[in-house]
Design an enzyme around this catalytic site. Structure first.
Site, PDB file in Angstrom:
ATOM      1  CE  LYS A 198      -6.761  22.035  21.861  1.00  0.00           C
ATOM      2  NZ  LYS A 198      -6.908  22.390  20.554  1.00  0.00           N
ATOM      3  CB  CYS A 232       1.777  35.752   9.821  1.00  0.00           C
ATOM      4  SG  CYS A 232       2.576  34.276   9.504  1.00  0.00           S
ATOM      5  CG  ASP A 251      -4.754  17.725  20.107  1.00  0.00           C
ATOM      6  OD1 ASP A 251      -5.878  17.904  19.713  1.00  0.00           O
ATOM      7  OD2 ASP A 251      -3.749  18.439  20.299  1.00  0.00           O
ATOM      8  CB  CYS A 264     -10.031  27.688  11.632  1.00  0.00           C
ATOM      9  SG  CYS A 264     -10.886  26.586  10.626  1.00  0.00           S
TER      10      CYS A 264
END
Lengths: 72, 388
Positions: free
Chosen positions: B88, B346, B64, B190
Site C-alpha cells: 500500500k 473464521c 501501513d 469492517c
C-alpha cells in the site's frame, strides 16, 4: 382501558418514551444493545461499564449512547 | 518560524487556497511546513492522504504494512486495480506523487507497536488515526497524549462514522470517552460487518479538514466534540466531550506514564499467537496443527463461522468444513455433535474465539480455534488461497 405509564427521556438527541423504573442495563437490553458495545453518557457523565445495573433512568434524563466503531 | 518559499508553479497550484483570507500566502506556507502522519492507508487514509497532498501539506508520513487487496478497492480510492498485490505504501507514494509532486511522502512500512510508536510519531505536528482496530487506536491515542501531538480521530462501520480531535492542549483524549475497550470479539470489524465505501470518504475528508485547520490555526476545531454520522438517516449527532479528571493517561496525575501492551489491554490475539486469555476453556491451534488434525483418521468436526459471502470466495469445505455463521450458531448448536472434538475458524481468528466460547459454554468439546483464522491458513498451509 388500561393506562400505560411511561417516562420521557432524551435519547441520542431525540425525545423517547420508555418504561419507568428501568436501570441503564435494562434500557440497553430493551434496545438490544450489549453493554460492552456502547459507551453510556447519562446527564453528561460517562458511566463506568460495571455500574449500568446501579443507575436508574429517570424522567427527563439525557442519555447518549456511543457505539464502539473501530473500522478505518 | 522559517518558512520555505513557494515557487511560481506552487503559487499557481494553490491559488484558490491563497485567495482565502483564512489561508493566504502565510497559511499556504504553514501547510508546506506542516508534517502530518497518517496511521493507515486504507478507507480513511485514502481521502485523507489525497486531500493533504493536494492541499500542499509538505510532509505526509504514512504507516501501513499491508498489501492492496481487491476487496479494498470499493473504498480505498488511493489505490487502483493495477495496484492489487503491491505494498500500500508504494501504491500510495505513486498516487500522491502524481497528485502533487511538491509534497514529500514518508513511508513507515511497519505495524505500529508500543516499541516503535513514539519514535515514529515524534517528528510530526499532527497524527491522524485511520486504523482498523482497537489496540492501535488506544496506542495512537496514548502516544499522542505522551508527545502532546493532536490526534485527529475517525472511524467507520457499516453506515456509521465518528470524527473528533483528541489530545489537544487541555482537550479530552480517546480514553476519556472510550475508557474501557470493548470485550474482545464483540464488535465486528469492517471485514466482518461491511462498510459502505463512500462513508470513509466522508469521514476521512473531515479528518483532512480538521488537520488542515490545526496546521493553519484557524476556525473552531473538533476538540471536545464528537460528531457521529448516520449515513442511512443522513444525520449528524454532536456530543460534547470533557476531559476525564481521572483519565489514566491525560489527567493531571496520570497513572499510566508510558505505553503498554495494547493487544493485552484489548484482550485480542494476533494471527499465529496463542491466546492471551489466561482462563480460556478452548485451545488456540496454529494452521499446521489444524491441517494435521484434519488429515488424521479421526478428524474433528470443522465449523466455518464466517458469513456466506466469505464462504463463497474460499473455504475449507473440501476438508469437511460446514458453514454456521457466528450469528446463527446459538440457534444451530443442535447440528454440532456432542463429545466430538470441534475446530472453528473464521477470517482472522476473532469470531472463532467467540464461537469457541459459545460452544464450550454449551457443553461441547473439546473445542479449538484456528488461531489467526483462514488468513494464517493461507499463509502457512495453502498459499494462494484467496481470503476476503
Amino acid at each position: 382501558m388500561s393506562v400505560t405509564d411511561t417516562i420521557q427521556v432524551r435519547l441520542n438527541g431525540k425525545d423517547r418514551d420508555i418504561e419507568p423504573g428501568q436501570t441503564v442495563h435494562a434500557l440497553l437490553e430493551s434496545l438490544e444493545l450489549h453493554p460492552g458495545m456502547v459507551v453510556v453518557e447519562l446527564n453528561k457523565q460517562i458511566l463506568p461499564r460495571d455500574t449500568y445495573q446501579e443507575h436508574q433512568v429517570h424522567s427527563g434524563d439525557t442519555i447518549e449512547l456511543v457505539h464502539f466503531v473501530g473500522g478505518g | 518560524m522559517d518558512h520555505p518559499e513557494l515557487s511560481r508553479s506552487e503559487l499557481h497550484r494553490y491559488a484558490r487556497h491563497i485567495a482565502l483570507p483564512e489561508v493566504g500566502l502565510e497559511g499556504q506556507l504553514r501547510l508546506k511546513a506542516g508534517r502530518v502522519l497518517c496511521v493507515g492507508a486504507g478507507g480513511l487514509g485514502s481521502p485523507l492522504a489525497l486531500y493533504l497532498a493536494a492541499a500542499g501539506v509538505g510532509t505526509i508520513g504514512i504507516v501501513d504494512f499491508d498489501d492492496v487487496d481487491a476487496s479494498n478497492l470499493q473504498r480505498q480510492i488511493l489505490h487502483g486495480t493495477g495496484d492489487v498485490g503491491r505494498h500500500k505504501l508504494d501504491s500510495a507514494a505513486d498516487r500522491l506523487e502524481d497528485v502533487n509532486p511538491h509534497v514529500e511522502v514518508v513511508g513507515h512500512p511497519q505495524r505500529l507497536t508500543s516499541e516503535n510508536a513514539l519514535e515514529i510519531l515524534k517528528g510530526y505536528d499532527v497524527v491522524v488515526d485511520g486504523t482498523d482496530n482497537f489496540p492501535t487506536r488506544y496506542l495512537v491515542n496514548d502516544a499522542c497524549v505522551l508527545l502532546g501531538t493532536p490526534n485527529v480521530y475517525g472511524s467507520v462501520f457499516r453506515w456509521e462514522g465518528q470524527v473528533s480531535v483528541f489530545a489537544t492542549k487541555g482537550g479530552p483524549c480517546y480514553r476519556c470517552l472510550f475508557r474501557e475497550p470493548p470485550p474482545p470479539g464483540l464488535v465486528p470489524n469492517c471485514a466482518e460487518g461491511g462498510v459502505l465505501g463512500v462513508l470513509p470518504g466522508i469521514i476521512g475528508s473531515m479528518q483532512a479538514m480538521e488537520t488542515i485547520k490545526l496546521l493553519l490555526g484557524k476556525g473552531v476545531g473538533l476538540a471536545g466534540r464528537l460528531l457521529i454520522f448516520d449515513a442511512l438517516e443522513m444525520t449528524w449527532r454532536e456530543i460534547a466531550l470533557r476531559r476525564n479528571p481521572e483519565c489514566p493517561v491525560c489527567s493531571d496525575s496520570p497513572t499510566q506514564t508510558g505505553l503498554i501492551d495494547y493487544e493485552l489491554f484489548c484482550g485480542v490475539t494476533r494471527p499465529g499467537e496463542g491466546s492471551l486469555h489466561s482462563a480460556e476453556d478452548f485451545e488456540e491451534l496454529d494452521a499446521a496443527s489444524v491441517a494435521a488434525l484434519l488429515a488424521s483418521d479421526t478428524p474433528p468436526y470443522l465449523i466455518d463461522v464466517r458469513e456466506p459471502w466469505e464462504w463463497a470466495v474460499s473455504s475449507l469445505a473440501e476438508r469437511g468444513a460446514r458453514l454456521i455463521p457466528l450469528a446463527e450458531l446459538g440457534d444451530r448448536l443442535g447440528e454440532v455433535p456432542k463429545e466430538t472434538p470441534v475446530v472453528v475458524y473464521c477470517r482472522s481468528g476473532q469470531r472463532g474465539q467467540s464461537a469457541a466460547r459459545q460452544l464450550v459454554a454449551g457443553g461441547y468439546g473439546p473445542v479449538s480455534n484456528l488461531s489467526g483464522g483462514l488468513l494464517s491458513w493461507a499463509e502457512s498451509v495453502e498459499p494462494g488461497l484467496p481470503v476476503v
